[in-house]
Scaffold this motif. Structure first.
Motif, PDB file in Angstrom:
ATOM      1  N   TYR A 194     -12.876   1.195  -0.991  1.00 49.21           N
ATOM      2  CA  TYR A 194     -12.484   1.348  -2.383  1.00 49.21           C
ATOM      3  C   TYR A 194     -12.365  -0.004  -3.080  1.00 49.21           C
ATOM      4  O   TYR A 194     -11.764  -0.934  -2.548  1.00 49.21           O
ATOM      5  CB  TYR A 194     -11.152   2.098  -2.473  1.00 49.21           C
ATOM      6  N   CYS A 195     -12.972  -0.106  -4.262  1.00 50.36           N
ATOM      7  CA  CYS A 195     -12.835  -1.321  -5.062  1.00 50.36           C
ATOM      8  C   CYS A 195     -11.941  -0.992  -6.250  1.00 50.36           C
ATOM      9  O   CYS A 195     -12.248  -0.086  -7.024  1.00 50.36           O
ATOM     10  CB  CYS A 195     -14.204  -1.807  -5.550  1.00 50.36           C
ATOM     11  N   TYR A 196     -10.834  -1.710  -6.369  1.00 48.47           N
ATOM     12  CA  TYR A 196      -9.882  -1.427  -7.449  1.00 48.47           C
ATOM     13  C   TYR A 196     -10.357  -2.009  -8.776  1.00 48.47           C
ATOM     14  O   TYR A 196      -9.801  -1.696  -9.819  1.00 48.47           O
ATOM     15  CB  TYR A 196      -8.493  -1.967  -7.086  1.00 48.47           C
ATOM     16  N   ASP A 197     -11.352  -2.877  -8.739  1.00 44.99           N
ATOM     17  CA  ASP A 197     -11.927  -3.382  -9.987  1.00 44.99           C
ATOM     18  C   ASP A 197     -12.911  -2.370 -10.561  1.00 44.99           C
ATOM     19  O   ASP A 197     -12.934  -2.111 -11.749  1.00 44.99           O
ATOM     20  CB  ASP A 197     -12.605  -4.736  -9.755  1.00 44.99           C
ATOM     21  N   CYS A 198     -13.747  -1.780  -9.671  1.00 47.88           N
ATOM     22  CA  CYS A 198     -14.703  -0.744 -10.105  1.00 47.88           C
ATOM     23  C   CYS A 198     -14.020   0.611 -10.236  1.00 47.88           C
ATOM     24  O   CYS A 198     -14.545   1.511 -10.865  1.00 47.88           O
ATOM     25  CB  CYS A 198     -15.813  -0.531  -9.089  1.00 47.88           C
ATOM     26  N   ARG A 199     -12.896   0.760  -9.545  1.00 47.68           N
ATOM     27  CA  ARG A 199     -12.183   2.045  -9.444  1.00 47.68           C
ATOM     28  C   ARG A 199     -13.045   3.118  -8.826  1.00 47.68           C
ATOM     29  O   ARG A 199     -13.136   4.249  -9.310  1.00 47.68           O
ATOM     30  CB  ARG A 199     -11.704   2.519 -10.815  1.00 47.68           C
ATOM     31  N   HIS A 248     -18.810  -9.274  -0.832  1.00 43.82           N
ATOM     32  CA  HIS A 248     -18.984  -8.978  -2.256  1.00 43.82           C
ATOM     33  C   HIS A 248     -19.025  -7.479  -2.497  1.00 43.82           C
ATOM     34  O   HIS A 248     -19.681  -6.764  -1.751  1.00 43.82           O
ATOM     35  CB  HIS A 248     -20.350  -9.502  -2.757  1.00 43.82           C
ATOM     36  N   CYS A 249     -18.395  -7.066  -3.590  1.00 45.06           N
ATOM     37  CA  CYS A 249     -18.545  -5.684  -4.029  1.00 45.06           C
ATOM     38  C   CYS A 249     -19.914  -5.589  -4.692  1.00 45.06           C
ATOM     39  O   CYS A 249     -20.271  -6.453  -5.494  1.00 45.06           O
ATOM     40  CB  CYS A 249     -17.456  -5.323  -5.037  1.00 45.06           C
ATOM     41  N   THR A 250     -20.694  -4.537  -4.355  1.00 48.31           N
ATOM     42  CA  THR A 250     -22.028  -4.411  -4.963  1.00 48.31           C
ATOM     43  C   THR A 250     -21.943  -3.804  -6.368  1.00 48.31           C
ATOM     44  O   THR A 250     -22.930  -3.780  -7.082  1.00 48.31           O
ATOM     45  CB  THR A 250     -22.963  -3.545  -4.085  1.00 48.31           C
ATOM     46  N   GLY A 251     -20.750  -3.310  -6.739  1.00 50.49           N
ATOM     47  CA  GLY A 251     -20.613  -2.676  -8.048  1.00 50.49           C
ATOM     48  C   GLY A 251     -20.086  -3.597  -9.132  1.00 50.49           C
ATOM     49  O   GLY A 251     -20.218  -3.310 -10.311  1.00 50.49           O
ATOM     50  N   CYS A 252     -19.459  -4.701  -8.737  1.00 51.38           N
ATOM     51  CA  CYS A 252     -18.911  -5.623  -9.735  1.00 51.38           C
ATOM     52  C   CYS A 252     -18.929  -7.040  -9.145  1.00 51.38           C
ATOM     53  O   CYS A 252     -19.583  -7.282  -8.132  1.00 51.38           O
ATOM     54  CB  CYS A 252     -17.500  -5.217 -10.133  1.00 51.38           C
ATOM     55  N   SER A 253     -18.170  -7.944  -9.749  1.00 54.58           N
ATOM     56  CA  SER A 253     -18.239  -9.336  -9.292  1.00 54.58           C
ATOM     57  C   SER A 253     -17.133  -9.683  -8.294  1.00 54.58           C
ATOM     58  O   SER A 253     -16.932 -10.852  -7.987  1.00 54.58           O
ATOM     59  CB  SER A 253     -18.179 -10.261 -10.507  1.00 54.58           C
ATOM     60  N   ALA A 254     -16.416  -8.681  -7.795  1.00 53.02           N
ATOM     61  CA  ALA A 254     -15.330  -8.952  -6.842  1.00 53.02           C
ATOM     62  C   ALA A 254     -15.896  -9.614  -5.583  1.00 53.02           C
ATOM     63  O   ALA A 254     -16.908  -9.179  -5.041  1.00 53.02           O
ATOM     64  CB  ALA A 254     -14.619  -7.652  -6.469  1.00 53.02           C
ATOM     65  N   VAL A 255     -15.229 -10.691  -5.147  1.00 53.72           N
ATOM     66  CA  VAL A 255     -15.709 -11.406  -3.960  1.00 53.72           C
ATOM     67  C   VAL A 255     -14.523 -11.946  -3.168  1.00 53.72           C
ATOM     68  O   VAL A 255     -13.525 -12.385  -3.742  1.00 53.72           O
ATOM     69  CB  VAL A 255     -16.718 -12.511  -4.357  1.00 53.72           C
TER      70      VAL A 255
END
Ligand SMILES: [Zn+2]
Length: 136
Positions: A21-26, A57-64
């Protein structure tokens, strides 16, 4: 003759290793590992590599997120025989790190909103599941 000193930075994606789960992409997102190296060049020829770092890296946003050498080695070893690190202890601990870091910058109101939207998403999924179970 001129000898030109240079500096080259290279970032190479190695591949997707986990879904979490990415909390930036939700949403549940795929995460890939990259390798970063820096080179000293002499007249455009790479002569010396002196930094080697791995990131997630998240593939959905720039989270790294940076990976430690030990974490990367563990992922590398696991990926030689598996499709992903999903379900491993390492996956669990990385997911926890991601959650802690991504939620650290949020206000209480944002946290409430995130938790509520996650709960709503779960309810929606459960409703679809039970609907599918009932259909012949
Ligand atoms: Zn993301």
């Amino acid at each position: 003759m001129w000898i030109i000193f240079g500096w080259e930075k290279e970032q190479k994606p190695l591949g997707v290793v986990a879904t979490t789960y990415c909390y930036d992409c939700r949403r549940s997102s795929e995460w890939l590992v990259s390798k970063e190296s820096e080179w000293v060049t002499l007249s455009a020829i790479r002569v010396f590599r002196f930094i080697l770092k791995h990131h997630l890296h998240c593939t959905g946003c720039s989270a790294v997120f940076p990976l430690t050498q030990a974490e990367f080695k563990q992922i590398d070893r696991h990926m030689r025989q598996h499709e992903s690190i999903d379900g491993t202890d390492l996956h669990g601990s990385l997911a926890k790190t991601i959650e802690a870091e991504q939620l650290a910058g949020k206000t209480p109101l944002q946290l409430k909103f995130i938790r509520e939207s996650m709960a709503a998403q779960e309810q929606y999924k459960a409703a679809i599941r039970s609907q599918n179970d009932q259909s012949p």
